[in-house]
Motif scaffolding. Structure first.
Motif, PDB file in Angstrom:
ATOM      1  N   LYS A   5      43.270  34.423  35.120  1.00 27.18           N
ATOM      2  CA  LYS A   5      42.198  34.707  36.075  1.00 27.18           C
ATOM      3  C   LYS A   5      41.254  33.504  36.129  1.00 27.18           C
ATOM      4  O   LYS A   5      41.042  32.829  35.103  1.00 27.18           O
ATOM      5  CB  LYS A   5      41.408  35.934  35.632  1.00 27.18           C
ATOM      6  N   GLY A  18      36.860  34.920  42.895  1.00 21.92           N
ATOM      7  CA  GLY A  18      37.931  35.237  41.960  1.00 21.92           C
ATOM      8  C   GLY A  18      39.309  34.924  42.514  1.00 21.92           C
ATOM      9  O   GLY A  18      39.564  35.092  43.709  1.00 21.92           O
ATOM     10  N   THR A  20      43.706  33.812  41.039  1.00 20.84           N
ATOM     11  CA  THR A  20      44.642  33.707  39.928  1.00 20.84           C
ATOM     12  C   THR A  20      45.258  32.320  39.948  1.00 20.84           C
ATOM     13  O   THR A  20      45.616  31.824  41.020  1.00 20.84           O
ATOM     14  CB  THR A  20      45.756  34.761  40.075  1.00 20.84           C
ATOM     15  N   SER A 134      37.539  30.406  33.852  1.00 15.92           N
ATOM     16  CA  SER A 134      38.849  31.051  33.743  1.00 15.92           C
ATOM     17  C   SER A 134      38.890  31.813  32.421  1.00 15.92           C
ATOM     18  O   SER A 134      38.058  31.584  31.539  1.00 15.92           O
ATOM     19  CB  SER A 134      39.926  29.962  33.793  1.00 15.92           C
ATOM     20  N   ASP A 135      39.863  32.694  32.287  1.00 15.74           N
ATOM     21  CA  ASP A 135      39.917  33.443  31.018  1.00 15.74           C
ATOM     22  C   ASP A 135      40.820  32.800  29.974  1.00 15.74           C
ATOM     23  O   ASP A 135      40.878  33.243  28.836  1.00 15.74           O
ATOM     24  CB  ASP A 135      40.332  34.910  31.272  1.00 15.74           C
ATOM     25  N   LYS A 350      37.246  39.078  32.746  1.00 12.35           N
ATOM     26  CA  LYS A 350      38.299  40.000  32.292  1.00 12.35           C
ATOM     27  C   LYS A 350      38.141  41.370  32.940  1.00 12.35           C
ATOM     28  O   LYS A 350      39.108  42.036  33.286  1.00 12.35           O
ATOM     29  CB  LYS A 350      38.199  40.193  30.776  1.00 12.35           C
ATOM     30  N   GLU A 352      37.002  42.072  35.710  1.00 15.16           N
ATOM     31  CA  GLU A 352      37.104  42.068  37.174  1.00 15.16           C
ATOM     32  C   GLU A 352      38.414  42.664  37.659  1.00 15.16           C
ATOM     33  O   GLU A 352      39.456  42.411  37.063  1.00 15.16           O
ATOM     34  CB  GLU A 352      36.990  40.636  37.700  1.00 15.16           C
TER      35      GLU A 352
END
Lengths: 352, 352
Positions: A5, A18, A20, A134-135, A350, A352
């Motif tokens: 993400k 947001g 990916t 980003s995660d 996270k 989201e």
């Protein structure tokens, strides 16, 4: 490859939103990090809005962020310094050529073939590198830093850019106990400068245009605070500084500060005003003063800085925000409305 | 007191003309010198014409000259380093407070209470000090230099200002064998810079706007000559210099030279353009470059420079003139019409 993400900008005028992105699977020397916090640097905003297009044009989508702190989730088979569960940090660089004289001296920031954390060609996946909004991120262990366990993580993130950018020139120009050090501008960079100069034992004088910042400057470690518009206050310090860190990125009267340097004194610019500065030469000649610039530091020095922060319990003063407020934060950044750095809590991504 | 012959200006627009001035009788530490040659420095012209009135207003009559070489005629009872008949030299300073930290470090050029060779308050006779356009001068032994016996005296005179001004920053910034050094501007200062950089073992590149100076630059010791208006020639040297000595006193594009410095490279200005220079900050930041200024050197370093000149048989390239041609020489100086320094043969003053 795996999916992560992230928040990205689709163009120079688009808000961050947001999305990916793809991250590479870990190879032998790679460390995969779950990002916990990412600081917001003014560079992020410049890059996202393509304000540096003449030197570093932005490739979209752009995922900014180079003040990364997190926890190791996986490591490659050849990784020696990290294991899953360790804290880890990543700054402005994620690779370099490792063979040039700069890299061999641990000065990767000067490598002519360096890879920045975002908006640099990505030699693994093609396209450009994606930063810390980003995660998760995968970085070669050589560019991953150890994080002392005692530090607040939200406040640690900004050390990776604002911290090293102010620590490095102070070490380079010999700031130690007994030196008189000036810090110009009390923002994200400047407030770190005050903390470092104080911890290094110097007598610290903060220059600010805002009398309202006096109390806060003292709290951060300033011994004196000078309102730079008061000519008499400035004059009292003429010819007395060993070193001045100038963290102002707007146009300003650099000569007013050059005049405050003693013989062989140095003023280093870490803010980058768009327009050239007007530098009168006599002020440099009479006391053999010097004016210089400094970018971030190399990897060894960045680790040294983080260790120093651990020993002195130094972190940035941050306002923690969820990533959903990043566009609002950018708007406030433009008004210098933050004390003193935004740090994004990546748990918000996270969720989201 | 005794009378000495001299050339002085009665005002900012008056030509220099013959006169008689008072010199003090020698005291214990004094050295009386019969002046044989005095170089003409651009500072002489600035001071005589009161062009520095905001910082150092001229007191008239003004007797300029701070590139003095001569022979000792008498010494005070406490003088140890000189005896009548010795060669001796005097530069830009004739006294200082001797007690400040700068003086105690042999850096009298930074003493806040220094006495310049001309136009400084004269604490012995009142009024101001009178410089070297004269047949005799009395100076405290601490400010009198030894002159190596093998040097041409007319060419030695300019070493006392043009020489030390270029030698000092090269020593300060570590010019040695293996370093790549640029010299910008091939005039009175620049031509000395070429000689010193070459003798110190550096690879010397001269930058000039005049293709016609190429051959002469090589004769003086340049390994390469770059015509600074040729962008491609300049580009070929990008990021490669350890040190650049900038001896240009007209406004010029300093960034073109900053871009030629390697990481941690320094450019030192010894010419002083009237207007502030426009310095773009990114050029300093990216390679941690520095820009500085440098005045003359201290007395110990000036002696070191003269000894170095003796060992390497270095003198300035001079055009020797009688003092009666000094006004003409000033006019030519403004057109840079001299290779590379005027040296006044003071025998011409005696004959007057």
């Amino acid at each position: 490859m795996y999916k992560a993400k992230a928040y990205s900008a689709a163009g120079a005028t688009a808000p961050l939103a947001g999305t990916t992105i793809a991250r590479r699977d870990i190879a032998g020397h790679d460390v995969q990090i779950e990002i916990l916090f990412c600081g917001i640097c003014h560079s992020d905003l410049h890059q996202v809005r393509n304000e540096w297009k003449s030197v570093m044009p932005t490739v979209y989508p752009c995922v900014p962020g180079h003040e990364i702190v997190g926890r190791v989730t996986r490591v490659g088979s050849a990784v020696t310094g990290f294991k899953p569960g360790d804290l880890a940090a990543v700054g402005c660089m994620v690779d370099s050529d490792r063979t040039c004289p700069e890299c061999q001296s641990g000065l990767e920031q000067f490598c002519p073939n360096g890879t920045l954390t975002y908006n640099s060609p990505d030699k693994h996946l093609g396209g450009v590198t994606y930063g810390g909004y980003s995660d998760s991120i995968v970085v070669d262990q050589r560019f991953v830093l150890q994080v002392p366990g005692n530090l607040n993580l939200a406040g640690t993130a900004p050390l990776l850019c604002a911290g090293i950018t102010t620590y490095s020139p102070m070490r380079h120009w010999g700031v130690t106990k007994g030196k008189k050090v000036g810090i110009v501008g009390l923002g994200g960079l400047g407030h770190m400068g005050v903390k470092f100069a104080h911890a290094l034992g110097a007598h610290v004088v903060v220059f600010t245009t805002s009398p309202g910042k006096k109390e806060d400057a003292r709290r951060l470690g300033a011994d004196e605070v000078v309102v730079s518009r008061h000519a008499d206050e400035m004059q009292r310090h003429a010819g007395s500084f060993d070193f001045i860190l100038d963290a102002v990125s707007a146009d300003h009267d650099i000569n007013a500060y050059i005049q405050l340097l003693r013989r062989d004194g140095n003023i280093t610019l870490v803010g980058a005003p768009e327009k050239p500065l007007a530098v009168p030469v006599f002020g440099l000649i009479f006391k053999r003063r010097s004016l210089s610039g400094s970018p971030i530091g190399g990897i060894p020095e960045t680790q040294e800085m983080l260790n120093f922060c651990g020993e002195h319990n130094i972190t940035a003063d941050v306002e923690v925000i969820p990533i959903q407020k990043v566009n609002e934060a950018y708007a406030r950044l433009l008004k210098s409305d933050v004390k003193y750095r935004f740090s994004i809590d990546m748990a918000s991504l996270k969720a989201e």
